[in-house]
Every structure is written in C-alpha cells, then in structure tokens.
Scaffold this motif. Sequence first.
Motif, PDB file in Angstrom:
ATOM      1  N   PRO A  13       0.839  -1.115  -0.042  1.00  0.00           N
ATOM      2  CA  PRO A  13       0.129  -0.041   0.167  1.00  0.00           C
ATOM      3  C   PRO A  13       0.692   1.142   0.148  1.00  0.00           C
ATOM      4  CG  PRO A  13      -0.964  -1.465   1.428  1.00  0.00           C
ATOM      5  CD  PRO A  13       0.378  -2.096   0.883  1.00  0.00           C
ATOM      6  N   HIS A  14       1.838   1.107   0.552  1.00  0.00           N
ATOM      7  CA  HIS A  14       2.892   2.409   0.655  1.00  0.00           C
ATOM      8  C   HIS A  14       3.398   2.525  -0.609  1.00  0.00           C
ATOM      9  CE1 HIS A  14       3.385   2.000   5.314  1.00  0.00           C
ATOM     10  NE2 HIS A  14       2.627   2.795   5.250  1.00  0.00           N
ATOM     11  N   GLN A  15       3.851   1.651  -1.395  1.00  0.00           N
ATOM     12  CA  GLN A  15       4.357   1.686  -2.688  1.00  0.00           C
ATOM     13  C   GLN A  15       3.277   2.579  -3.623  1.00  0.00           C
ATOM     14  OE1 GLN A  15       5.478  -2.158  -3.320  1.00  0.00           O
ATOM     15  NE2 GLN A  15       7.690  -1.724  -3.633  1.00  0.00           N
ATOM     16  N   MET A  17       0.700   4.364  -2.685  1.00  0.00           N
ATOM     17  CA  MET A  17       0.493   5.916  -2.206  1.00  0.00           C
ATOM     18  C   MET A  17       1.568   6.762  -2.752  1.00  0.00           C
ATOM     19  SD  MET A  17      -1.173   5.844   1.530  1.00  0.00           S
ATOM     20  CE  MET A  17      -0.370   4.558   2.290  1.00  0.00           C
ATOM     21  N   LEU A  18       2.759   6.214  -2.833  1.00  0.00           N
ATOM     22  CA  LEU A  18       4.126   6.920  -3.118  1.00  0.00           C
ATOM     23  C   LEU A  18       3.918   7.079  -4.794  1.00  0.00           C
ATOM     24  CD1 LEU A  18       6.571   8.263  -2.509  1.00  0.00           C
ATOM     25  CD2 LEU A  18       7.750   6.219  -2.411  1.00  0.00           C
ATOM     26  N   PHE A  19       3.852   6.066  -5.638  1.00  0.00           N
ATOM     27  CA  PHE A  19       4.112   6.119  -7.083  1.00  0.00           C
ATOM     28  C   PHE A  19       2.420   5.766  -7.795  1.00  0.00           C
ATOM     29  CE2 PHE A  19       8.057   4.166  -5.185  1.00  0.00           C
ATOM     30  CZ  PHE A  19       8.792   5.242  -5.553  1.00  0.00           C
ATOM     31  N   GLY A  20       1.525   5.480  -7.192  1.00  0.00           N
ATOM     32  CA  GLY A  20       0.420   5.275  -7.955  1.00  0.00           C
ATOM     33  C   GLY A  20      -0.367   6.554  -8.303  1.00  0.00           C
ATOM     34  N   GLY A  21      -1.033   6.417  -9.592  1.00  0.00           N
ATOM     35  CA  GLY A  21      -1.876   7.335  -9.876  1.00  0.00           C
ATOM     36  C   GLY A  21      -1.248   8.567 -10.584  1.00  0.00           C
ATOM     37  N   ARG A  22      -2.216   9.412 -10.997  1.00  0.00           N
ATOM     38  CA  ARG A  22      -1.750  10.762 -11.455  1.00  0.00           C
ATOM     39  C   ARG A  22      -1.916  11.782 -10.814  1.00  0.00           C
ATOM     40  NH1 ARG A  22      -3.730  11.308 -17.746  1.00  0.00           N
ATOM     41  NH2 ARG A  22      -2.450   9.553 -18.633  1.00  0.00           N
ATOM     42  N   GLY A  23      -2.714  11.851 -10.048  1.00  0.00           N
ATOM     43  CA  GLY A  23      -3.012  13.050  -9.042  1.00  0.00           C
ATOM     44  C   GLY A  23      -2.610  12.903  -7.665  1.00  0.00           C
ATOM     45  N   GLY A  24      -2.033  11.501  -7.344  1.00  0.00           N
ATOM     46  CA  GLY A  24      -1.723  11.254  -5.961  1.00  0.00           C
ATOM     47  C   GLY A  24      -2.814  10.666  -5.153  1.00  0.00           C
ATOM     48  N   PRO A  25      -2.565  10.426  -3.840  1.00  0.00           N
ATOM     49  CA  PRO A  25      -3.639   9.888  -2.836  1.00  0.00           C
ATOM     50  C   PRO A  25      -4.434  11.092  -2.264  1.00  0.00           C
ATOM     51  CG  PRO A  25      -1.389   9.623  -2.125  1.00  0.00           C
ATOM     52  CD  PRO A  25      -1.166  10.119  -3.403  1.00  0.00           C
ATOM     53  N   GLY A  30      -8.978   8.038   7.566  1.00  0.00           N
ATOM     54  CA  GLY A  30      -8.138   6.703   7.574  1.00  0.00           C
ATOM     55  C   GLY A  30      -8.533   5.903   6.439  1.00  0.00           C
ATOM     56  N   ILE A  31      -9.022   6.494   5.592  1.00  0.00           N
ATOM     57  CA  ILE A  31      -8.971   5.908   4.154  1.00  0.00           C
ATOM     58  C   ILE A  31      -8.165   6.537   3.096  1.00  0.00           C
ATOM     59  CG2 ILE A  31     -10.211   4.658   2.174  1.00  0.00           C
ATOM     60  CD1 ILE A  31     -10.581   2.989   5.064  1.00  0.00           C
ATOM     61  N   VAL A  32      -7.127   6.074   2.237  1.00  0.00           N
ATOM     62  CA  VAL A  32      -6.610   6.705   1.347  1.00  0.00           C
ATOM     63  C   VAL A  32      -7.125   6.272  -0.022  1.00  0.00           C
ATOM     64  CG1 VAL A  32      -4.390   7.068  -0.012  1.00  0.00           C
ATOM     65  CG2 VAL A  32      -4.261   7.034   2.352  1.00  0.00           C
ATOM     66  N   HIS A  33      -7.755   7.083  -0.823  1.00  0.00           N
ATOM     67  CA  HIS A  33      -8.237   6.989  -2.019  1.00  0.00           C
ATOM     68  C   HIS A  33      -7.312   7.429  -3.025  1.00  0.00           C
ATOM     69  CE1 HIS A  33     -12.221   6.818  -0.310  1.00  0.00           C
ATOM     70  NE2 HIS A  33     -11.945   7.694   0.688  1.00  0.00           N
ATOM     71  N   LEU A  34      -7.269   6.571  -4.173  1.00  0.00           N
ATOM     72  CA  LEU A  34      -6.336   6.813  -5.422  1.00  0.00           C
ATOM     73  C   LEU A  34      -7.231   6.389  -6.850  1.00  0.00           C
ATOM     74  CD1 LEU A  34      -3.319   7.474  -5.328  1.00  0.00           C
ATOM     75  CD2 LEU A  34      -3.068   4.842  -6.036  1.00  0.00           C
ATOM     76  N   GLU A  35      -7.219   7.335  -7.425  1.00  0.00           N
ATOM     77  CA  GLU A  35      -7.971   7.361  -8.806  1.00  0.00           C
ATOM     78  C   GLU A  35      -9.188   6.996  -8.498  1.00  0.00           C
ATOM     79  OE1 GLU A  35      -6.362   8.162 -11.932  1.00  0.00           O
ATOM     80  OE2 GLU A  35      -4.760   8.991 -10.504  1.00  0.00           O
ATOM     81  N   TRP A  37     -10.725   4.706  -7.251  1.00  0.00           N
ATOM     82  CA  TRP A  37     -11.311   3.421  -7.151  1.00  0.00           C
ATOM     83  C   TRP A  37     -10.486   2.512  -6.308  1.00  0.00           C
ATOM     84  CZ3 TRP A  37      -8.745  -0.777  -9.291  1.00  0.00           C
ATOM     85  CH2 TRP A  37      -7.503  -0.465 -10.284  1.00  0.00           C
ATOM     86  N   LEU A  38      -9.231   2.818  -5.989  1.00  0.00           N
ATOM     87  CA  LEU A  38      -8.385   2.030  -4.969  1.00  0.00           C
ATOM     88  C   LEU A  38      -8.593   2.783  -3.668  1.00  0.00           C
ATOM     89  CD1 LEU A  38      -5.063   1.355  -7.118  1.00  0.00           C
ATOM     90  CD2 LEU A  38      -6.834  -0.080  -6.449  1.00  0.00           C
ATOM     91  N   GLN A  39      -8.664   1.937  -2.565  1.00  0.00           N
ATOM     92  CA  GLN A  39      -8.906   2.360  -1.448  1.00  0.00           C
ATOM     93  C   GLN A  39      -7.808   1.703  -0.305  1.00  0.00           C
ATOM     94  OE1 GLN A  39     -12.900   2.527   0.014  1.00  0.00           O
ATOM     95  NE2 GLN A  39     -13.553   3.806  -1.716  1.00  0.00           N
ATOM     96  N   VAL A  40      -7.077   2.234   0.695  1.00  0.00           N
ATOM     97  CA  VAL A  40      -6.337   1.657   1.471  1.00  0.00           C
ATOM     98  C   VAL A  40      -6.444   2.272   2.885  1.00  0.00           C
ATOM     99  CG1 VAL A  40      -3.832   1.083   1.868  1.00  0.00           C
ATOM    100  CG2 VAL A  40      -4.364   1.188  -0.427  1.00  0.00           C
ATOM    101  N   GLU A  41      -6.432   1.441   3.922  1.00  0.00           N
ATOM    102  CA  GLU A  41      -6.458   2.084   5.015  1.00  0.00           C
ATOM    103  C   GLU A  41      -4.987   2.788   5.442  1.00  0.00           C
ATOM    104  OE1 GLU A  41      -7.898  -0.470   8.360  1.00  0.00           O
ATOM    105  OE2 GLU A  41      -9.594  -0.966   7.222  1.00  0.00           O
ATOM    106  N   SER A  42      -5.012   3.708   6.260  1.00  0.00           N
ATOM    107  CA  SER A  42      -3.683   4.350   6.494  1.00  0.00           C
ATOM    108  C   SER A  42      -3.900   5.529   7.408  1.00  0.00           C
ATOM    109  CB  SER A  42      -3.148   5.118   4.921  1.00  0.00           C
ATOM    110  OG  SER A  42      -1.698   5.651   5.358  1.00  0.00           O
ATOM    111  N   GLU A  43      -2.740   5.497   8.363  1.00  0.00           N
ATOM    112  CA  GLU A  43      -3.114   6.723   9.376  1.00  0.00           C
ATOM    113  C   GLU A  43      -2.526   8.073   8.353  1.00  0.00           C
ATOM    114  OE1 GLU A  43       0.193   5.530  12.106  1.00  0.00           O
ATOM    115  OE2 GLU A  43      -1.053   3.956  12.923  1.00  0.00           O
ATOM    116  N   PHE A  44      -3.063   8.978   9.195  1.00  0.00           N
ATOM    117  CA  PHE A  44      -2.787  10.210   8.441  1.00  0.00           C
ATOM    118  C   PHE A  44      -1.199  10.582   8.359  1.00  0.00           C
ATOM    119  CE2 PHE A  44      -2.018  14.765   8.706  1.00  0.00           C
ATOM    120  CZ  PHE A  44      -2.466  15.514   7.848  1.00  0.00           C
ATOM    121  N   GLU A  45      -0.452  10.259   9.420  1.00  0.00           N
ATOM    122  CA  GLU A  45       0.795  10.576   9.321  1.00  0.00           C
ATOM    123  C   GLU A  45       1.627   9.993   8.181  1.00  0.00           C
ATOM    124  OE1 GLU A  45      -0.699   9.669  12.017  1.00  0.00           O
ATOM    125  OE2 GLU A  45      -0.635  11.538  13.121  1.00  0.00           O
ATOM    126  N   ALA A  46       1.169   8.732   7.958  1.00  0.00           N
ATOM    127  CA  ALA A  46       1.953   7.930   6.885  1.00  0.00           C
ATOM    128  C   ALA A  46       1.470   8.488   5.627  1.00  0.00           C
ATOM    129  CB  ALA A  46       1.681   6.186   6.923  1.00  0.00           C
TER     130      ALA A  46
END
Length: 90
Positions: A13-15, A17-25, A30-35, A37-46
């Motif tokens: 999930p960290h990879q 968030m770092l490299f995925g999508g055009r606009g970024g996460p 508590g949920i990171v949305h990417l593009e 359609w992809l959703q990953v649980e994550s702490e705000f600090e990370a």
Amino acid sequence: GGRVLQGATMITPHQMMLFGGRGGPVWELGIVHLEDWLQVESEFEAAAALGTLRAVTKRVLQYAAQRSIENIHNPTPEAMMNHTADDWLA
C-alpha cells in the motif's frame, strides 16, 4: 463493474501511495483514495509523509530531466566532465 488487474505485480500500500495514480492519494478519515477506485487504510501521518515524499521526488526528477536536456542542447566542458549532483542535492 469492478476492475480486474491481470499480469500485475504485487506492491505494498505504501508503494501505491508513493507512485500510484496521476493526481496522487487523497486521505479521508483513515482511508487513502487513489484514482477514485483504489482504497487503502492508512494513518494520516503515513499518508502525509508519503505525499510529501511524492511531491519532492517529482520535483527532483523534473529538475534532473530539465538539466539533462539543457546539457544535451548546450554542452559545456564543465557539464561534460562533472557528473556529480548539484550543490543543492548534496
């Protein structure tokens, strides 16, 4: 309809968030949305740290590409002999 990834490589999930999508996460409650359609649980600090690293990495790569183009079009003896990083990168 969902989406199917065929022939894809496993990533963390960290990879993503770092490299995925055009606009970024985008982090929301508590949920990171990417593009959208992809959703990953994550702490705000990370999510914030990876977003910052993503922005800095993008700027460094853009800078390096621009310098490379400038050196190709206007080569100088110093640029041809000096292959070290610029002072601000050191």
